[in-house]
Motif scaffolding. Structure first.
Motif, PDB file in Angstrom:
ATOM      1  N   LYS A   3       0.645  -1.237  -0.113  1.00  0.00           N
ATOM      2  CA  LYS A   3      -0.042   0.174   0.101  1.00  0.00           C
ATOM      3  C   LYS A   3       0.978   1.314  -0.321  1.00  0.00           C
ATOM      4  O   LYS A   3       0.601   2.303  -0.740  1.00  0.00           O
ATOM      5  CB  LYS A   3      -0.957  -0.106   1.232  1.00  0.00           C
ATOM      6  N   LEU A   4       1.993   1.098   0.821  1.00  0.00           N
ATOM      7  CA  LEU A   4       2.813   2.272   0.927  1.00  0.00           C
ATOM      8  C   LEU A   4       3.405   2.597  -0.507  1.00  0.00           C
ATOM      9  O   LEU A   4       3.409   3.902  -1.115  1.00  0.00           O
ATOM     10  CB  LEU A   4       4.102   2.225   1.773  1.00  0.00           C
ATOM     11  N   LEU A   7       0.807   3.995  -2.820  1.00  0.00           N
ATOM     12  CA  LEU A   7       0.595   5.652  -2.604  1.00  0.00           C
ATOM     13  C   LEU A   7       1.433   6.563  -2.913  1.00  0.00           C
ATOM     14  O   LEU A   7       1.460   7.617  -3.247  1.00  0.00           O
ATOM     15  CB  LEU A   7       0.348   5.763  -0.943  1.00  0.00           C
ATOM     16  N   GLU A  37      -2.922  13.990   1.040  1.00  0.00           N
ATOM     17  CA  GLU A  37      -2.337  13.123   1.943  1.00  0.00           C
ATOM     18  C   GLU A  37      -3.448  12.561   2.942  1.00  0.00           C
ATOM     19  O   GLU A  37      -3.369  11.327   3.353  1.00  0.00           O
ATOM     20  CB  GLU A  37      -1.270  13.820   2.705  1.00  0.00           C
ATOM     21  N   LYS A  38      -4.319  13.528   3.558  1.00  0.00           N
ATOM     22  CA  LYS A  38      -5.392  13.044   4.369  1.00  0.00           C
ATOM     23  C   LYS A  38      -6.147  12.197   3.849  1.00  0.00           C
ATOM     24  O   LYS A  38      -6.790  11.265   4.405  1.00  0.00           O
ATOM     25  CB  LYS A  38      -6.071  14.247   4.942  1.00  0.00           C
ATOM     26  N   GLN A  40      -5.981  10.341   0.989  1.00  0.00           N
ATOM     27  CA  GLN A  40      -5.222   8.931   0.906  1.00  0.00           C
ATOM     28  C   GLN A  40      -5.016   7.993   2.197  1.00  0.00           C
ATOM     29  O   GLN A  40      -5.650   6.975   2.220  1.00  0.00           O
ATOM     30  CB  GLN A  40      -3.622   9.255   0.585  1.00  0.00           C
ATOM     31  N   ARG A  41      -4.814   8.886   3.530  1.00  0.00           N
ATOM     32  CA  ARG A  41      -5.099   7.980   4.568  1.00  0.00           C
ATOM     33  C   ARG A  41      -6.519   7.415   4.821  1.00  0.00           C
ATOM     34  O   ARG A  41      -6.488   6.363   5.191  1.00  0.00           O
ATOM     35  CB  ARG A  41      -4.500   9.031   5.699  1.00  0.00           C
ATOM     36  N   VAL A  44      -7.018   4.149   2.875  1.00  0.00           N
ATOM     37  CA  VAL A  44      -6.443   3.080   3.148  1.00  0.00           C
ATOM     38  C   VAL A  44      -7.092   2.593   4.843  1.00  0.00           C
ATOM     39  O   VAL A  44      -7.145   1.447   4.901  1.00  0.00           O
ATOM     40  CB  VAL A  44      -5.041   3.493   3.520  1.00  0.00           C
ATOM     41  N   GLN A  45      -7.344   3.402   5.255  1.00  0.00           N
ATOM     42  CA  GLN A  45      -7.743   3.187   6.755  1.00  0.00           C
ATOM     43  C   GLN A  45      -9.425   2.977   6.850  1.00  0.00           C
ATOM     44  O   GLN A  45      -9.790   2.138   7.870  1.00  0.00           O
ATOM     45  CB  GLN A  45      -7.622   4.307   7.761  1.00  0.00           C
TER      46      GLN A  45
END
Length: 213
Positions: A3-4, A7, A37-38, A40-41, A44-45
């Motif tokens: 995932k990293l 991203l 960025e937020k 993307q987070r 993923v979460q």
């Protein structure tokens, strides 16, 4: 780690995205990059959600519009209930991760009918878009300046070579970090499915009974 890497690849595409003919542009400010960025987070979460959404299916000769309630998990389970128009209100489709059933509220005894999964159904869920986005070899990130505020627009390929569903774009509000709209385009760029979110709750606890067949 996978995932990293995905991203990071998406961030690289973001930096290379230029202005497009449909009014979208690459992120140009620190605030827009921070919002990306937020978001993307958030993607993923996200492991589950509940939403009230209008789903419009467009064909060459017209369109069908449904008011719906979605419950979905990132693991694949989902439940969608149609609340309008009146003649189909109460119809429910449930996927427990292994099989899919449709319940027709107009039939006495609420008869359940097994059905096959189709992209026209599965692609309306945000969880499907997230899986496509994280697995796609080609993604892009853009920004849309709208009257309601700035939106980050994420793009991912719809797999499977479907004749009418080729590309999906997700609009996310930069302030609330909540999805606003998901649009799926055909290979010619025409809008085929439009999902507009009116209420959205992320990472809610969804009882297993919601997905019971």
């Amino acid at each position: 780690m996978k995932k990293l890497l995905l991203l990071c690849a998406a961030a690289l595409v973001l930096l290379l995205t230029a202005c497009s003919a449909d009014g979208l542009r690459g992120p140009g400010t620190a605030e827009e990059l921070s919002a990306f960025e937020k978001i993307q987070r958030m993607l993923v979460q996200l492991h589950s959600y509940r939403a009230i959404a209008t789903v419009e299916y467009r064909a060459n000769k017209g369109s069908n519009i449904y008011e719906t309630v979605h419950h979905a998990r990132i693991t694949g389970e989902y439940r969608v209930e149609v609340t309008g128009p009146e003649h189909v209100a109460g119809n429910i489709t449930v996927n427990n991760g292994q099989s899919i059933m449709q319940f027709n509220a107009r039939v006495e005894g609420r008869i359940a009918v097994p059905v096959e999964e189709t992209p026209e159904r599965s692609e309306i869920f945000l969880t499907t878009f997230i899986r496509n986005y994280l697995q796609s070899q080609e993604v892009s990130v853009m920004v849309a300046d709208m009257d309601e505020g700035v939106r980050t627009v994420l793009e991912a390929v719809v797999p499977g070579n479907h004749p009418y569903l080729a590309l999906a774009r997700l609009w996310v509000d930069n302030e609330t970090l909540l999805p606003v709209q998901l649009i799926i385009f055909d290979p010619d760029g025409a809008e085929r499915i439009i999902i507009t979110y009116h209420a959205f709750e992320m990472n809610v606890v969804l009882d297993d009974a919601l997905f019971s067949l």
